[in-house]
Enzyme design. Structure first.
Site, PDB file in Angstrom:
ATOM      1  N   CYS A  40      -9.582  11.339   1.533  1.00  7.56           N
ATOM      2  CA  CYS A  40      -8.752  10.920   0.539  1.00  7.56           C
ATOM      3  C   CYS A  40      -9.187   9.847  -0.426  1.00  7.56           C
ATOM      4  CB  CYS A  40      -7.183  10.764   1.003  1.00  7.56           C
ATOM      5  SG  CYS A  40      -6.257  10.076  -0.189  1.00  7.56           S
ATOM      6  N   HIS A  41      -8.829   9.532  -1.627  1.00  2.00           N
ATOM      7  CA  HIS A  41      -9.353   8.676  -2.469  1.00  2.00           C
ATOM      8  C   HIS A  41      -9.042   7.519  -1.786  1.00  2.00           C
ATOM      9  CE1 HIS A  41     -10.000  11.352  -5.914  1.00  2.00           C
ATOM     10  NE2 HIS A  41      -8.979  12.097  -5.439  1.00  2.00           N
ATOM     11  N   THR A  42      -7.917   7.216  -1.023  1.00  2.00           N
ATOM     12  CA  THR A  42      -7.487   5.934  -0.814  1.00  2.00           C
ATOM     13  C   THR A  42      -8.647   5.447   0.331  1.00  2.00           C
ATOM     14  OG1 THR A  42      -5.456   6.396  -0.922  1.00  2.00           O
ATOM     15  CG2 THR A  42      -5.788   4.329   0.358  1.00  2.00           C
ATOM     16  N   HIS A  62      -6.888   8.535   7.296  1.00  4.38           N
ATOM     17  CA  HIS A  62      -5.370   8.681   7.574  1.00  4.38           C
ATOM     18  C   HIS A  62      -4.741   9.805   7.183  1.00  4.38           C
ATOM     19  CE1 HIS A  62      -5.980   8.235   3.110  1.00  4.38           C
ATOM     20  NE2 HIS A  62      -4.932   8.595   2.918  1.00  4.38           N
ATOM     21  N   GLU A  63      -5.510  11.078   7.182  1.00  9.16           N
ATOM     22  CA  GLU A  63      -4.982  12.313   7.035  1.00  9.16           C
ATOM     23  C   GLU A  63      -5.267  13.001   8.223  1.00  9.16           C
ATOM     24  OE1 GLU A  63      -5.899  14.143   3.511  1.00  9.16           O
ATOM     25  OE2 GLU A  63      -5.110  12.655   1.930  1.00  9.16           O
ATOM     26  N   CYS A  92      10.785   4.367  11.863  1.00 10.85           N
ATOM     27  CA  CYS A  92      11.269   4.077  13.238  1.00 10.85           C
ATOM     28  C   CYS A  92      12.701   4.407  13.632  1.00 10.85           C
ATOM     29  CB  CYS A  92      11.286   2.227  13.146  1.00 10.85           C
ATOM     30  SG  CYS A  92      12.556   1.370  12.259  1.00 10.85           S
ATOM     31  N   CYS A  95      15.539   0.869  11.419  1.00  8.42           N
ATOM     32  CA  CYS A  95      15.496  -0.460  10.388  1.00  8.42           C
ATOM     33  C   CYS A  95      16.303   0.160   9.545  1.00  8.42           C
ATOM     34  CB  CYS A  95      14.136  -0.648  10.073  1.00  8.42           C
ATOM     35  SG  CYS A  95      13.422   0.349   8.569  1.00  8.42           S
ATOM     36  N   CYS A  98      15.209   2.764   7.199  1.00 10.09           N
ATOM     37  CA  CYS A  98      15.183   4.190   7.888  1.00 10.09           C
ATOM     38  C   CYS A  98      16.677   4.556   8.173  1.00 10.09           C
ATOM     39  CB  CYS A  98      14.571   3.971   9.383  1.00 10.09           C
ATOM     40  SG  CYS A  98      12.864   4.096   9.305  1.00 10.09           S
ATOM     41  N   CYS A 106       9.847   2.492   5.838  1.00 10.96           N
ATOM     42  CA  CYS A 106      10.219   1.889   6.945  1.00 10.96           C
ATOM     43  C   CYS A 106       9.696   0.395   7.055  1.00 10.96           C
ATOM     44  CB  CYS A 106       9.671   2.837   8.164  1.00 10.96           C
ATOM     45  SG  CYS A 106       9.874   2.050   9.769  1.00 10.96           S
ATOM     46  N   ARG A 110       5.297  -2.983   8.901  1.00 15.03           N
ATOM     47  CA  ARG A 110       4.367  -3.213   7.628  1.00 15.03           C
ATOM     48  C   ARG A 110       3.712  -4.449   7.802  1.00 15.03           C
ATOM     49  NH1 ARG A 110       6.482   0.026   3.645  1.00 15.03           N
ATOM     50  NH2 ARG A 110       5.767  -0.991   1.925  1.00 15.03           N
ATOM     51  N   CYS A 169      -0.682  13.248   3.798  1.00 11.46           N
ATOM     52  CA  CYS A 169      -0.745  12.217   2.689  1.00 11.46           C
ATOM     53  C   CYS A 169      -0.486  12.987   1.341  1.00 11.46           C
ATOM     54  CB  CYS A 169      -2.115  11.495   2.592  1.00 11.46           C
ATOM     55  SG  CYS A 169      -2.406  10.307   1.214  1.00 11.46           S
ATOM     56  N   ARG A 362      -9.963  19.172  -1.353  1.00 13.48           N
ATOM     57  CA  ARG A 362      -9.814  18.324   0.028  1.00 13.48           C
ATOM     58  C   ARG A 362     -11.171  18.868   0.845  1.00 13.48           C
ATOM     59  NH1 ARG A 362      -7.700  14.612  -1.500  1.00 13.48           N
ATOM     60  NH2 ARG A 362      -5.828  13.710  -0.352  1.00 13.48           N
TER      61      ARG A 362
HETATM   62  N1  LIG Z   1       2.469   7.443  -3.872  1.00 14.36           N
HETATM   63  C1  LIG Z   1       1.915   7.724  -2.833  1.00 14.36           C
HETATM   64  O1  LIG Z   1       2.311   7.527  -1.672  1.00 14.36           O
HETATM   65  C2  LIG Z   1       0.385   8.335  -3.166  1.00 14.36           C
HETATM   66  C3  LIG Z   1      -0.024   9.040  -2.011  1.00 14.36           C
HETATM   67  C4  LIG Z   1      -1.336   9.626  -2.281  1.00 14.36           C
HETATM   68  C5  LIG Z   1      -2.093   9.488  -3.500  1.00 14.36           C
HETATM   69  N2  LIG Z   1      -1.363   8.803  -4.332  1.00 14.36           N
HETATM   70  C6  LIG Z   1      -2.018   8.490  -5.871  1.00 14.36           C
HETATM   71  O2  LIG Z   1      -1.906   9.537  -6.686  1.00 14.36           O
HETATM   72  C7  LIG Z   1      -2.863   9.793  -7.552  1.00 14.36           C
HETATM   73  C8  LIG Z   1      -3.443  11.216  -7.502  1.00 14.36           C
HETATM   74  O3  LIG Z   1      -3.950  11.433  -6.245  1.00 14.36           O
HETATM   75  P1  LIG Z   1      -4.978  12.808  -6.132  1.00 14.36           P
HETATM   76  O4  LIG Z   1      -5.193  12.960  -4.752  1.00 14.36           O
HETATM   77  O5  LIG Z   1      -3.947  13.821  -6.676  1.00 14.36           O
HETATM   78  O6  LIG Z   1      -6.117  12.380  -7.125  1.00 14.36           O
HETATM   79  P2  LIG Z   1      -6.908  13.178  -7.932  1.00 14.36           P
HETATM   80  O7  LIG Z   1      -8.075  12.298  -8.341  1.00 14.36           O
HETATM   81  O8  LIG Z   1      -7.571  14.384  -7.224  1.00 14.36           O
HETATM   82  O9  LIG Z   1      -6.235  13.914  -9.144  1.00 14.36           O
HETATM   83  C9  LIG Z   1      -5.952  13.259 -10.269  1.00 14.36           C
HETATM   84  C10 LIG Z   1      -6.044  14.213 -11.483  1.00 14.36           C
HETATM   85  O10 LIG Z   1      -5.575  13.757 -12.613  1.00 14.36           O
HETATM   86  C11 LIG Z   1      -6.389  14.663 -13.916  1.00 14.36           C
HETATM   87  N3  LIG Z   1      -6.237  13.729 -15.040  1.00 14.36           N
HETATM   88  C12 LIG Z   1      -7.089  12.562 -15.290  1.00 14.36           C
HETATM   89  N4  LIG Z   1      -6.707  12.261 -16.634  1.00 14.36           N
HETATM   90  C13 LIG Z   1      -5.568  12.854 -16.869  1.00 14.36           C
HETATM   91  C14 LIG Z   1      -4.783  13.042 -18.180  1.00 14.36           C
HETATM   92  N5  LIG Z   1      -5.028  12.246 -19.127  1.00 14.36           N
HETATM   93  N6  LIG Z   1      -4.030  13.697 -18.136  1.00 14.36           N
HETATM   94  C15 LIG Z   1      -3.789  14.696 -17.139  1.00 14.36           C
HETATM   95  N7  LIG Z   1      -4.453  14.803 -15.993  1.00 14.36           N
HETATM   96  C16 LIG Z   1      -5.473  13.720 -15.900  1.00 14.36           C
HETATM   97  C17 LIG Z   1      -7.550  14.600 -12.997  1.00 14.36           C
HETATM   98  O11 LIG Z   1      -8.439  15.564 -13.749  1.00 14.36           O
HETATM   99  C18 LIG Z   1      -7.525  15.077 -11.597  1.00 14.36           C
HETATM  100  O12 LIG Z   1      -7.335  16.441 -11.614  1.00 14.36           O
HETATM  101  C19 LIG Z   1      -3.860   8.950  -7.200  1.00 14.36           C
HETATM  102  O13 LIG Z   1      -3.765   7.651  -8.035  1.00 14.36           O
HETATM  103  C20 LIG Z   1      -3.721   8.430  -5.646  1.00 14.36           C
HETATM  104  O14 LIG Z   1      -4.032   7.228  -5.435  1.00 14.36           O
HETATM  105  C21 LIG Z   1      -0.257   8.161  -4.340  1.00 14.36           C
HETATM  106 ZN   LIG Z   2      -4.520   9.859   1.301  1.00 11.45          ZN
HETATM  107 ZN   LIG Z   3      12.079   1.730  10.019  1.00 13.75          ZN
END
Ligand SMILES: NC(=O)c1ccc[n+]([C@@H]2O[C@H](COP(=O)([O-])OP(=O)(O)OC[C@H]3O[C@@H](n4cnc5c(N)ncnc54)[C@H](O)[C@@H]3O)[C@@H](O)[C@H]2O)c1
Ligand SMILES: [Zn+2]
Ligand SMILES: [Zn+2]
Length: 369
Positions: A40-42, A62-63, A92, A95, A98, A106, A110, A169, A362
């Protein structure tokens, strides 16, 4: 025990696949033999050193999905042989958060988790006697890991591990944003910005909730095609005019629900502006860069638009990840198109390169099992 794992020794350097020591699970902890793990990106963000809260040395990942191989003292709900998905967002069940249906955040572990430790403030991972920290409480770029019981969701053994790990994730984040955070209503009009793993999950979540129109906006035609397969009824190439188009397409009002899944604050703003006056709800899923802020014209809020964020899609992991996996097993959700590459742990750095090139959604590491 000895385990092979992908170690982040130094920020900005490739991960090193090497043998580490993994201590036995302590009280409330579980030893998991990992079978598959999404990249994943993270993980890449932390490896790059761009995340100011990152730490090294650590084992990223983490996945994960795998099988319980051993349990520590006092583990109540898991036994050897259970199939599990790892949760960076634990549950958990005790808390104050939860116990509330209103949040999945949760509070139990943390602080230690953010610092890379298991709940007792130590690590089970080490190299030549030196502690190695646990990334996101999971560290799943490895053959085995030790995690708190509260951070593992037991899932159906019928779900293949390479599919199950996707629910750890991004996919659950997107699905949950539509199903649990926004609670999209039947017949609604939705606009999803971004068609990565999170956006595609949100498209599927809108469909599962019975939305009538699901518009997906992305830069990539290939990804928009994937969105169509998840139920998007209209796909638009992002061209800077998505807000105008969304207003035009809805009689000037905007969409009932919008979702941001890009991590770009400019797109978060677009998502809010594309939400309907009166009741439009904009759900922000993306993680913005440090210090970035969201610019909102307050009048948009006074006239009834709302904006909210969603961490892990509002999914209470141990209760709801198994339910999401069931959607896949019942055939209500097609996750196969999300797996673009499969590779052994040794090729984890190639998975980062593919991600950087936006090649596929992925890469899944095939671990033991
Ligand atoms: N909230 C959470 O718990 C959580 C969990 C996982 C990931 N995320 C976050 O969610 C986001 C997306 O994750 P992902 O894995 O799908 O990322 P990704 O990079 O695979 O997808 C992002 C998409 O956005 C598109 N994009 C870029 N500019 C754009 C625009 N102007 N208009 C429309 N689309 C556009 C890209 O082409 C790409 O397909 C990331 O910021 C990631 O960190 C959050
Ligand atoms: Zn992730
Ligand atoms: Zn909890």
């Amino acid at each position: 025990m000895k385990v092979r794992a992908a170690l982040l020794e130094e920020f900005g350097r490739p991960l090193v696949v090497t043998e580490l020591d993994l201590a036995a699970p302590g009280p409330g902890e579980v030893l998991v033999r990992l079978a598959a793990c999404g990249v994943c990106h993270t993980d890449m963000y932390t490896a790059s050193g761009a995340d100011p809260s990152g730490y090294a040395p650590t084992v990223l990942g983490h996945e994960g999905a795998g099988v319980v191989e051993g349990v520590g003292e006092g583990v109540k709900d898991l036994v050897r042989g259970d199939h599990v998905v790892t949760l960076f967002s634990p549950q958990c069940r005790e808390c104050i958060h939860c116990l509330s249906p209103r949040t999945n955040l949760c509070l139990a572990i943390r602080e230690q988790q953010n610092k890379g430790y298991l709940p007792d403030g130590t690590t089970r991972l080490s190299l030549a006697g030196e502690p190695v920290r646990h990334f996101m409480g999971t560290s799943t770029f490895a053959e085995c890991t030790v995690m708190p019981e509260i951070a593992l969701a037991r899932v159906s053994p019928e779900a293949p591990f390479d599919r199950a790990c996707l629910f750890a994730c991004g996919l659950s984040t997107g699905l949950g944003a539509a199903m649990f955070t926004a609670e999209v209503r039947e017949g609604a009009t939705c606009v999803v910005f971004g068609a990565g793993m999170v956006g595609l999950g949100a498209v599927a979540g809108c469909r599962l909730r019975g939305a009538e129109r699901i518009i997906c906006v992305d830069l990539s035609d290939e990804r928009l095609e994937l969105a169509r397969r998840q139920g998007a009824t209209e796909c638009w190439r992002a061209d800077g005019h998505a807000v105008e188009r969304a207003l035009e397409a809805t009689g000037g009002f905007g969409a009932d629900y919008t979702f941001e899944a890009t991590g770009l604050v400019s797109v978060m703003r677009e998502a809010l502006e594309a939400a309907r006056m009166g009741w439009g709800l904009c759900t922000v899923c993306g993680v913005a860069g440090k210090g970035e802020t969201l610019d909102v014209v307050p009048r948009l809020l006074i006239t009834g638009r709302r904006v909210c964020g969603s961490s892990f899609g509002g999914v209470k992991g141990r209760d709801q990840v198994p339910e999401l996996v069931e959607l896949y097993l019942r055939g209500d959700l097609d996750v196969d198109p999300f797996i673009s590459h499969r590779m052994p742990l040794e090729e984890v750095n190639r998975a980062f390169e593919l991600m950087e090139a936006q090649d596929g959604i992925r890469s899944v590491l095939e671990l033991s099992g």
